[in-house]
Design an enzyme around this catalytic site. Structure first.
Site, PDB file in Angstrom:
ATOM      1  N   LYS A 100      42.021  36.618  33.835  1.00  0.00           N
ATOM      2  CA  LYS A 100      44.077  36.274  33.351  1.00  0.00           C
ATOM      3  C   LYS A 100      44.359  36.330  32.173  1.00  0.00           C
ATOM      4  CE  LYS A 100      44.799  33.099  37.336  1.00  0.00           C
ATOM      5  NZ  LYS A 100      43.451  32.949  38.536  1.00  0.00           N
ATOM      6  N   GLU A 122      53.819  27.355  34.401  1.00  0.00           N
ATOM      7  CA  GLU A 122      52.915  26.290  35.846  1.00  0.00           C
ATOM      8  C   GLU A 122      51.756  26.800  36.044  1.00  0.00           C
ATOM      9  OE1 GLU A 122      54.263  29.075  36.212  1.00  0.00           O
ATOM     10  OE2 GLU A 122      52.384  30.075  37.800  1.00  0.00           O
ATOM     11  N   SER A 387      36.587  39.379  39.438  1.00  0.00           N
ATOM     12  CA  SER A 387      37.502  38.903  38.619  1.00  0.00           C
ATOM     13  C   SER A 387      37.217  38.042  38.091  1.00  0.00           C
ATOM     14  CB  SER A 387      39.025  38.484  39.370  1.00  0.00           C
ATOM     15  OG  SER A 387      37.982  37.975  40.615  1.00  0.00           O
TER      16      SER A 387
HETATM   17  C1  LIG Z   1      43.398  33.454  39.816  1.00  0.00           C
HETATM   18  C2  LIG Z   1      42.148  34.348  40.271  1.00  0.00           C
HETATM   19  C3  LIG Z   1      42.584  35.289  40.980  1.00  0.00           C
HETATM   20  C4  LIG Z   1      43.613  35.420  42.007  1.00  0.00           C
HETATM   21  O1  LIG Z   1      44.869  35.784  40.845  1.00  0.00           O
HETATM   22  P1  LIG Z   1      45.279  37.316  41.644  1.00  0.00           P
HETATM   23  O2  LIG Z   1      46.626  37.184  40.435  1.00  0.00           O
HETATM   24  O3  LIG Z   1      45.591  37.088  43.272  1.00  0.00           O
HETATM   25  O4  LIG Z   1      44.431  37.998  40.611  1.00  0.00           O
HETATM   26  C5  LIG Z   1      41.434  36.381  41.294  1.00  0.00           C
HETATM   27  N1  LIG Z   1      40.320  35.402  41.211  1.00  0.00           N
HETATM   28  C6  LIG Z   1      39.623  34.728  39.888  1.00  0.00           C
HETATM   29  C7  LIG Z   1      38.516  34.832  39.324  1.00  0.00           C
HETATM   30  C8  LIG Z   1      41.481  33.667  39.354  1.00  0.00           C
HETATM   31  O5  LIG Z   1      40.868  32.621  38.195  1.00  0.00           O
END
Ligand SMILES: *Cc1c(COP(=O)(O)O)cnc(C)c1O
Length: 410
Positions: A100, A122, A387
């Site tokens: 993010k 938000e 992610s």
């Molecule tokens: C917020 C988050 C997501 C999901 O958000 P996307 O906008 O779909 O990428 C996925 N993995 C992690 C670790 C997150 O914090």
């Protein structure tokens, strides 16, 4: 819809000037907010061609975020599953522990170029709030994060992080007091303050230009991973896999591979099952509709309002996904599929034990699909966007699933 798209020129042509990916996207906002969005669009169009902006963003990524993050070959996990090899793009090693921050730093730098003094956002579970509070601290800006009272009570560590970073956490007390109300409150604040503030959306959702801008800021993940993967292996991956909530980490990954002979898989959360209210798999089960200022595929209740959603991964429980995903689904370029809570928890323990990497529960959905593809033995190489890291999820997992005794048999 038939796929007659030339992917060599795709990124230049999508979205359209009005922010459309086929029928999806656009900007559906009260008239008072339209000048604010037009100002952001114009500023972004200017700065994304500015050598100064680009080199400053590169410096931030290298020196503050610790980019490039590595690509890692999961040899032990792959051996346990079959013949396909699983590789991870390690966004868990990006500063703050998830992808993010990639778009939050871009949004913060844009705000500075526009002469803004405050970032407004938000947050649901607090992950986006922490990333935006980090960006605000870096740029020396004020930061107001709108958060439902119910979420504030559930997410004490993230609330504390935001406050340590100097952000103001504004409790939202109307309606169900969760994410949807927080979005409304943040839009409302932005309407009053847009001369001095910028609204930073947390994914490839919301009105134009956010789906485009957040995708562009996240594309660094895919561009790095593609180059790293090819230099490691000499080939392209057969499949690229990412979890889809709003859709930012997946869009960042997919957009670098659209013109390659690579299968793309977006993994949505199936939660407890396919009944409405038990999952948040909007692209798999939803219908076209407008919410939060954009047209996309969404999960609706009987009244046509955004339906209640659920997933064990709080970063995935949003009743829609970005318009570009809806478009890529319709033209058949990306396969959207699901992983359940159960499958994600299994992947969480498997990856932790076999490789020494504790994944976020969101990312565990992508790992779960990669494990399934590896067991099917149809792919040589599967590249997964990991992610985020799972430290934030450990208390929950231990309380509900112990130390994974049920999943670790071998
Ligand atoms: C917020 C988050 C997501 C999901 O958000 P996307 O906008 O779909 O990428 C996925 N993995 C992690 C670790 C997150 O914090």
């Amino acid at each position: 819809m038939k796929n007659t798209i030339d992917f060599r020129t795709y990124l230049k042509n999508y979205p359209s000037a009005e922010g459309y990916f086929g029928p999806y996207g656009g900007s559906y906002l009260p008239v008072e907010l339209q000048p604010a969005m037009a100002e952001i669009t114009e500023a972004y169009q200017t700065i994304c061609h500015s050598a100064q902006f680009i080199s400053e963003l590169r410096r931030i990524r290298r020196e503050f975020q610790g980019r490039p993050t590595p690509v890692y070959h999961c040899e032990r996990l792959s051996r346990q599953l079959g013949t396909g090899q699983i590789y991870l793009k390690r966004e868990d090693l990006n500063h703050t522990g998830a992808h993010k921050l990639n778009h939050c730093m871009g949004e913060g730098l844009l705000a500075r170029f526009m002469g803004k003094k405050k970032l407004i956002a938000e947050t649901g579970a607090g992950q986006h709030g922490v990333a935006i509070a980090t960006a605000a601290a870096y740029f020396g800006m004020e930061c107001d994060v709108y958060m439902g009272e119910v979420d504030i009570a559930k997410q004490a560590p993230n609330v504390a992080r935001m406050k340590i970073l100097g952000a103001r956490v504004v409790p939202v007390t109307h309606g169900l007091k969760t994410l949807k109300e927080a979005v409304d409150a943040a839009f409302d604040a932005y309407r009053k303050e847009y001369k001095d503030a910028i609204y930073c959306i947390g994914s490839v959702v919301g009105p134009h230009p956010f789906p485009m801008m957040v995708r562009d800021f996240q594309m660094v993940v895919g561009l790095e991973a593609r180059e790293q993967f090819v230099s490691m292996t000499g080939i392209m991956p057969d499949a690229v896999v990412a979890a889809v909530g709003g859709g930012s980490n997946s869009m960042g990954m997919f957009s670098a591979f659209l013109n390659d002979p690579v299968e793309l898989y977006g993994v949505e959360p199936l939660g407890r099952g396919s009944a409405l209210g038990d999952h948040a798999a909007s692209l798999s089960y939803g219908d076209e509709g407008i919410m939060h200022g954009f047209n996309s595929i969404m999960l609706k209740d009987e009244a046509g309002e955004p339906a209640p959603v659920y997933s064990v991964a709080s970063g995935l429980d949003y009743p829609s996904s970005g318009p570009e995903h809806a478009f890529l689904r319709d033209i058949g370029r990306v396969n959207y599929t699901t992983a359940s809570d159960e499958e994600a928890i299994e992947a969480f323990f498997k990856l932790s034990r076999s490789e020494g990497i504790i994944p976020a529960l969101e990312s565990s959905h992508a790992v779960a699909l990669a494990m399934k593809l590896a067991r099917e033995k149809k792919h040589r190489a599967i590249l997964v966007n990991l992610s985020g890291r799972g430290d934030k999820d450990m208390d929950f997992v231990i309380e509900n699933h112990g130390f994974g005794e049920k999943y670790i048999k071998d």
